[in-house]
Design an enzyme around this catalytic site. Sequence first.
Site, PDB file in Angstrom:
ATOM      1  N   ASP A 204       0.794  -1.066   0.051  1.00  0.00           N
ATOM      2  CA  ASP A 204       0.042  -0.155   0.069  1.00  0.00           C
ATOM      3  C   ASP A 204       1.022   1.345  -0.034  1.00  0.00           C
ATOM      4  OD1 ASP A 204      -2.306   1.518   0.262  1.00  0.00           O
ATOM      5  OD2 ASP A 204      -1.999   1.846   2.441  1.00  0.00           O
ATOM      6  N   MET A 205       0.446   2.365  -0.261  1.00  0.00           N
ATOM      7  CA  MET A 205       1.177   3.757  -0.149  1.00  0.00           C
ATOM      8  C   MET A 205       1.190   4.363   0.921  1.00  0.00           C
ATOM      9  SD  MET A 205       1.683   6.529  -3.204  1.00  0.00           S
ATOM     10  CE  MET A 205       0.088   7.279  -2.907  1.00  0.00           C
ATOM     11  N   ASP A 206      -0.163   4.986   1.155  1.00  0.00           N
ATOM     12  CA  ASP A 206      -0.351   6.091   2.401  1.00  0.00           C
ATOM     13  C   ASP A 206      -0.070   5.374   3.628  1.00  0.00           C
ATOM     14  OD1 ASP A 206      -1.142   8.451   0.802  1.00  0.00           O
ATOM     15  OD2 ASP A 206      -2.553   7.185  -0.044  1.00  0.00           O
TER      16      ASP A 206
ATOM     17  N   SER B 271      -2.837   0.952  -4.529  1.00  0.00           N
ATOM     18  CA  SER B 271      -3.294   1.925  -3.556  1.00  0.00           C
ATOM     19  C   SER B 271      -4.656   2.376  -4.172  1.00  0.00           C
ATOM     20  CB  SER B 271      -2.189   3.289  -3.764  1.00  0.00           C
ATOM     21  OG  SER B 271      -2.874   4.301  -2.775  1.00  0.00           O
TER      22      SER B 271
ATOM     23  N   LYS C 225     -10.871  -0.282  -2.231  1.00  0.00           N
ATOM     24  CA  LYS C 225     -10.851  -1.050  -0.847  1.00  0.00           C
ATOM     25  C   LYS C 225     -12.110  -0.545  -0.018  1.00  0.00           C
ATOM     26  CE  LYS C 225      -5.804  -1.011  -1.211  1.00  0.00           C
ATOM     27  NZ  LYS C 225      -4.440  -0.353  -0.504  1.00  0.00           N
TER      28      LYS C 225
ATOM     29  N   ASP D 214      -1.803  -0.444   6.202  1.00  0.00           N
ATOM     30  CA  ASP D 214      -1.802   0.324   7.388  1.00  0.00           C
ATOM     31  C   ASP D 214      -2.929   0.403   7.815  1.00  0.00           C
ATOM     32  OD1 ASP D 214      -2.256   1.923   5.483  1.00  0.00           O
ATOM     33  OD2 ASP D 214      -2.180   3.722   7.131  1.00  0.00           O
TER      34      ASP D 214
END
Length: 221
Positions: free
Chosen positions: A8-10, A109, A142, A167
């Site tokens: 994932d990114m953020d 993401s 998501k 996260d």
Amino acid sequence: MIETVIFDMDGILVDSEPFWRKAKVNAVAKFGGNITEQHAYQSTGLRIDEIANYWIRYCDLDPACSQDLADAILDEVIGQIKTQGQLLPGVKESLESLAQADLKIGLASSSPLRLIEAVMDTFDLRKYFSVYVSAEHQTYGKPHPQVYLYAAEQLKTEPHHCLAIEDSVNGLIAAKAARMTAICVPEPGQETNPRFGIADIKLASLAEFSTSEEVQKILGA
């Protein structure tokens, strides 16, 4: 056997979740709503259009402002990342170790492609990723698994041979629904959320990634 690791990114690569919360509060206020940063956790991990529509419903705002609200949130987040953003601890080390292990690396993401590319360029990360995909143009975001399944397809890996790193609870649900092994790295303040219990491994940060015996066992190291 794990062949591919999908990030994932953020909140995993870049410390952007505080920017998202502030941007939601500020943008919603511009359109006549009132939320706090604590409220803003409720839409963590959702796609940008879903975030806008979530707060429109929550604050009973005019649905016609959906695109403008989404743009206002995204513009503020990108600006903050470019001027104040930082990679989270352990990111470069984790990416380097995976590259040296000859594992495929991808990114899946909920954020729009415009934000993904801003992060890639700001922190010189493109060289690590074979594929990066956004849920922006997927039918579902998501916690639906579609973006993870699409990333696995692009990486030519069966989902059960993928390790996802998330996260948020919404992201974790998506990864597990895609039948992937999943590591969660909860954002500070969310560590005790019992919904993270569905993760295969929980880490305090990616700084633990290369030294965790559990992670190395999963990777076959």
